[in-house]
Design a protein around this motif. Structure first.
Motif, PDB file in Angstrom:
ATOM      1  N   ILE A 130       0.839  -1.194   0.000  1.00 38.73           N
ATOM      2  CA  ILE A 130       0.000   0.000   0.000  1.00 38.73           C
ATOM      3  C   ILE A 130       0.879   1.250   0.000  1.00 38.73           C
ATOM      4  CG2 ILE A 130      -1.956  -1.102   1.140  1.00 38.73           C
ATOM      5  CD1 ILE A 130      -1.015   0.035   3.800  1.00 38.73           C
ATOM      6  N   VAL A 131       0.239   2.403  -0.068  1.00 35.68           N
ATOM      7  CA  VAL A 131       0.942   3.675   0.117  1.00 35.68           C
ATOM      8  C   VAL A 131       0.590   4.194   1.502  1.00 35.68           C
ATOM      9  CG1 VAL A 131       0.888   4.215  -2.352  1.00 35.68           C
ATOM     10  CG2 VAL A 131      -0.958   5.046  -0.869  1.00 35.68           C
ATOM     11  N   VAL A 257      -5.730   6.339  -3.867  1.00 33.56           N
ATOM     12  CA  VAL A 257      -4.753   5.302  -4.217  1.00 33.56           C
ATOM     13  C   VAL A 257      -4.694   4.249  -3.110  1.00 33.56           C
ATOM     14  CG1 VAL A 257      -2.302   4.841  -4.643  1.00 33.56           C
ATOM     15  CG2 VAL A 257      -3.379   6.845  -5.668  1.00 33.56           C
ATOM     16  N   PHE A 258      -4.655   4.713  -1.869  1.00 33.52           N
ATOM     17  CA  PHE A 258      -4.592   3.812  -0.720  1.00 33.52           C
ATOM     18  C   PHE A 258      -5.775   2.848  -0.718  1.00 33.52           C
ATOM     19  CE2 PHE A 258      -5.974   2.742   3.572  1.00 33.52           C
ATOM     20  CZ  PHE A 258      -4.817   2.257   4.160  1.00 33.52           C
ATOM     21  N   GLU A 259      -6.975   3.379  -0.889  1.00 38.11           N
ATOM     22  CA  GLU A 259      -8.175   2.543  -0.808  1.00 38.11           C
ATOM     23  C   GLU A 259      -8.239   1.530  -1.950  1.00 38.11           C
ATOM     24  OE1 GLU A 259     -11.355   5.357  -0.508  1.00 38.11           O
ATOM     25  OE2 GLU A 259     -11.031   5.676   1.637  1.00 38.11           O
ATOM     26  N   LYS A 260      -7.693   1.883  -3.099  1.00 40.75           N
ATOM     27  CA  LYS A 260      -7.655   0.940  -4.216  1.00 40.75           C
ATOM     28  C   LYS A 260      -6.665  -0.183  -3.934  1.00 40.75           C
ATOM     29  CE  LYS A 260      -6.841   0.613  -9.198  1.00 40.75           C
ATOM     30  NZ  LYS A 260      -6.438   1.323 -10.440  1.00 40.75           N
ATOM     31  N   LEU A 261      -5.509   0.179  -3.374  1.00 42.00           N
ATOM     32  CA  LEU A 261      -4.464  -0.818  -3.134  1.00 42.00           C
ATOM     33  C   LEU A 261      -4.774  -1.741  -1.963  1.00 42.00           C
ATOM     34  CD1 LEU A 261      -1.144   1.213  -3.594  1.00 42.00           C
ATOM     35  CD2 LEU A 261      -2.119  -0.478  -5.155  1.00 42.00           C
ATOM     36  N   VAL A 262      -5.388  -1.223  -0.920  1.00 41.23           N
ATOM     37  CA  VAL A 262      -5.483  -1.975   0.332  1.00 41.23           C
ATOM     38  C   VAL A 262      -6.309  -3.253   0.180  1.00 41.23           C
ATOM     39  CG1 VAL A 262      -7.553  -0.866   1.334  1.00 41.23           C
ATOM     40  CG2 VAL A 262      -5.689  -1.635   2.838  1.00 41.23           C
ATOM     41  N   THR A 263      -7.216  -3.286  -0.796  1.00 39.57           N
ATOM     42  CA  THR A 263      -8.021  -4.486  -1.011  1.00 39.57           C
ATOM     43  C   THR A 263      -7.494  -5.352  -2.163  1.00 39.57           C
ATOM     44  OG1 THR A 263      -9.516  -3.224  -2.440  1.00 39.57           O
ATOM     45  CG2 THR A 263     -10.125  -3.416  -0.114  1.00 39.57           C
ATOM     46  N   SER A 264      -6.353  -4.975  -2.745  1.00 41.66           N
ATOM     47  CA  SER A 264      -5.824  -5.692  -3.906  1.00 41.66           C
ATOM     48  C   SER A 264      -5.218  -7.032  -3.494  1.00 41.66           C
ATOM     49  CB  SER A 264      -4.759  -4.848  -4.606  1.00 41.66           C
ATOM     50  OG  SER A 264      -3.611  -4.725  -3.789  1.00 41.66           O
ATOM     51  N   ASP A 265      -5.099  -7.941  -4.479  1.00 43.72           N
ATOM     52  CA  ASP A 265      -4.463  -9.237  -4.213  1.00 43.72           C
ATOM     53  C   ASP A 265      -3.024  -9.056  -3.753  1.00 43.72           C
ATOM     54  OD1 ASP A 265      -6.732 -10.664  -4.823  1.00 43.72           O
ATOM     55  OD2 ASP A 265      -6.101 -11.186  -6.857  1.00 43.72           O
ATOM     56  N   GLN A 266      -2.330  -8.066  -4.338  1.00 41.10           N
ATOM     57  CA  GLN A 266      -0.930  -7.856  -3.946  1.00 41.10           C
ATOM     58  C   GLN A 266      -0.826  -7.446  -2.487  1.00 41.10           C
ATOM     59  OE1 GLN A 266       1.737  -5.549  -6.265  1.00 41.10           O
ATOM     60  NE2 GLN A 266       1.499  -6.793  -8.111  1.00 41.10           N
TER      61      GLN A 266
END
Length: 697
Positions: A130-131, A257-266
């Motif tokens: 995440i960022v 950006v944070f909210e998009k990343l935090v639920t990602s598979d990565q």
């Protein structure tokens, strides 16, 4: 609440009290907000100091709340920072130990920051996919400049406070306090209690980087150094936004950006790795209170590549080592290699000359077992043969002092039988280091049915001291990692039978994220090693199928890089693989002899067959109790086999696909007449979990 509030000489001190790192849990966040309100309502209070109890200021988010409703409960960190920033009375962050993640973001919301030397400063969120999510990517460039902030945010690396305090033009720290922190912070707060207007990081502007191509270059560099990872690239986007947008707009961009990343598979995979590493250190039936044996002096038997690498781990950690060999020339050669490795580090500026000399001073050598008798632990790193190792352990049993731990670096042999060679089987354990042992993080700790609990607790503590990720394995052929890699390699061989080339298979899985494909890996390790294992298999497990291609390769003397030819050709002194006409001809003849018409095989099929073969064998290992947790298996592959961290490990990756999908895919692979249908029979645990809609982790 996980804070305390005290007033000293007109200064309110809010102390974060949430051990071990004063994480910003919900009650801690609420305590900060309430403390600021209380201080502003008290006419006798002129200023506020926020500090941390114990050894640290604040390590960021409370990992105990990850994934729970409390993590996002009000007041969230944005509200906390907004409350601090809008305080009518000056708020001073008093930093010691660490200020990381949300802890640093909290400090950046304060009007002033004071720090003691030696504090570690970081925004490490990129390492969990995440960022920074509370303004860190916007405020840090305002106090340190774009270049320094970009480096810190995209790597997540911690930087000592004294280094940052000396940076030209830095506005992160207002004062370095050499003495006691809290009294110094209170004195500082009183000094600036009446200063108005109150300074705020939001009022600072961000100068564009001197190099107009800085962001483009950063993205290109990260694409190489952090291959396949999305978060480092998005960190660059956020820091670039700090130059182009005002603070509020930049924070809004960062949050999106944070909210998009935090639920990602990565991000899920990286969080899995983060918690998996911590879980691996805990053995279910060995209490954390188990007394440890004293390990102050080590002995290593065998001065070859592995023995030398193991020795370096302990020298690096300040542990004296006696290195034993049978012949002086072998001993001299081993010590020369250790010196060469250290001298290479010195020449590259990675190791100071005095540190090198200090480490070498801890090393003694001998040709006699009598000279290691008083060592607290001995690790043998001799030839991988039960007869040879039996002789070594018989000698160790005779000479080592009582209570010494006797460890074998075996990669495949039965540790139960090795222990039974001695009269003290409870003192015997497997410590499987991975080559090069002074570099690779993984250490498989092989627990025999005899190994005492205090031995297990001790070697896990030793692993931590030498900075290894220790994963406990039960006794079986190949333990966790090598047992699974055999299935991966078998599938690679069948793919060659059917029409794939070594370079196509390697490129497919490397593009997917593996550090190295199976054929490059074989050439690096030595194809003769796998050949020896297969010869043993032909006797022990005659029903296990293999492609004949690997044997044919070895019959040509093509053992890999060490012979200048393996699955690939190699130029003298170089490691770059070159597709080999000899291998192409050998494969074509093999297929013709078998009556196989080669077909086009997709990269998707290659990846599916290789990775799901790992996961299925992992399910057997889990079901048999060889590994305690699915995450332990994942940690073996993430730290020892070049599995991409953003995939989370083979078991986690299977979970992300869905175990029902995994089983269905394996059933399709079973229909391939040139594959091994028996090998694609789903492990009972895998079938059970899939049927129940559950996962490994």
């Amino acid at each position: 609440m996980s804070t305390s509030y005290n007033v000293t000489d007109g200064v309110a001190v809010i102390t974060l009290e949430n051990p071990p790192v004063n994480g910003l849990g919900q009650s801690t966040r609420a305590g900060i907000v309430d403390g600021i309100a209380k201080a502003n309502a008290d006419a006798a209070v002129k200023a506020v100091v926020i500090t941390g109890s114990g050894k640290v200021f604040c390590g960021g988010a409370d990992i105990k709340e990850f994934g729970s409703p409390k993590a996002g409960a009000e007041p969230n960190l944005h509200v906390v920072i907004d409350t601090v920033e809008k305080s009518a009375k000056p708020v001073v962050a008093a930093i010691h130990g660490v200020a990381m993640g949300g802890g640093l973001e909290l400090a950046l919301g304060c009007h002033y920051r004071v720090v003691v030397p030696g504090a570690q400063i970081a925004l490490p969120e990129v390492n969990i996919g995440i960022v920074p999510g509370a303004g860190g990517t916007q405020r840090l460039p305002r106090v340190l400049g774009v270049e320094t902030a970009l480096q810190m945010i995209t790597t997540g690396a911690s930087v000592p406070s004294e280094k940052l305090a000396k940076a030209p033009g830095q506005k992160l720290f207002d004062r370095v306090i050499e003495g006691d922190l809290v009294p110094g912070a209170i004195a500082f707060a009183k000094e600036f209690a009446d200063a108005r207007p109150l300074p705020s990081v939001r009022d600072l502007t961000v100068a564009a980087p001197a190099d107009a191509e800085a962001f483009t270059k950063a993205r290109a560099e990260l694409a190489k150094s952090r291959r396949g990872l999305e978060a480092p690239q998005r960190c660059v986007d956020c820091v670039e936004a700090s130059v182009k947008l005002d603070l509020d707009a930049g924070i809004k961009f960062e949050r999106e950006v944070f909210e998009k990343l935090v639920t990602s598979d990565q991000a899920r995979a990286l969080r899995h790795a983060f918690f998996g590493e911590r879980a691996a250190s805990k053995i279910p039936d060995v209490p954390e209170s188990t007394p440890l044996r004293k390990i102050e002096r080590l002995a290593v038997i065998g001065a070859g590549t592995m023995g030398g690498g193991i020795t370096m781990n302990f020298l690096n950690a300040g542990v004296p080592v006696t290195l034993l060999e049978m012949k002086q020339e072998a001993l001299d050669r081993g010590v020369a290699t250790i010196r060469k490795n250290y001298e290479a580090q010195v020449s590259k500026g990675k190791l100071a000359q005095d540190k090198y000399e200090q480490r070498m001073s801890l090393l003694t050598t001998t040709l006699s077992y009598d000279d290691i008798a008083q060592a607290d632990m001995v690790i043998e790193a001799v030839f991988e043969d039960f007869g040879v190792k039996s002789q070594v352990f018989t000698k160790l049993d005779a000479v080592m002092k009582q209570g010494a731990i006797l460890a074998s670096n075996t990669s495949t042999l039965d540790v139960d039988k090795i222990a039974e060679v001695t009269k003290r089987p409870a003192d015997v354990v497997g410590l499987h280091f991975f080559s090069p042992a002074n570099v690779m993080r993984l250490l498989e700790v092989v627990r025999s049915k005899h190994t005492a609990k205090d031995v297990m607790a001790t070697v896990m503590a030793v692993a931590k001291k030498i900075k290894k990720v220790a994963v406990v394995s039960g006794v079986c052929d190949g333990f966790i990692g090598n047992r699974m890699i055999e299935q991966y390699s078998r599938q690679a061989g069948f793919l060659l039978d059917e029409g794939a080339t070594p370079q196509q298979v390697d490129k497919a899985v490397e593009k997917w994220g593996m550090a190295m494909g199976p054929f490059r890996m074989g050439d690096l390790a030595g194809n003769d090693i796998g050949w020896a294992i297969r010869k043993r298999r032909y006797t022990e497990k005659p029903d296990m199928r293999y492609s004949a291609t690997a044997d044919k390769l070895c019959e040509l003397g093509r053992f890999g890089q060490k012979t200048g030819a393996g699955w690939y050709d190699y130029e003298a002194g170089k490691r770059e693989p070159i597709p080999s006409p000899v291998v192409e001809e050998m494969l074509a003849k093999h297929r013709a002899d078998k009556g196989i018409t080669p077909r086009q095989i997709s990269d998707e099929e290659i990846v599916g067959r290789l990775i799901l073969a790992l996961a299925n064998e992992g399910a057997y290992i889990l079901e048999e109790g060889i590994a305690s947790r699915a995450s332990d298996i994942d940690m073996v592959y993430l730290t020892g086999y070049g599995f991409p961290v953003f995939r989370g490990g083979p078991m986690f990756y299977a979970d992300t696909l869905g175990l029902k999908t995994v089983v269905e895919t394996m059933k399709k692979f079973q229909q391939n007449p040139l594959d091994d249908a028996k090998g694609w029979e789903p492990a009972p645990l895998l079938s059970k979990l899939a049927a129940e809609g559950k996962s490994f982790n």
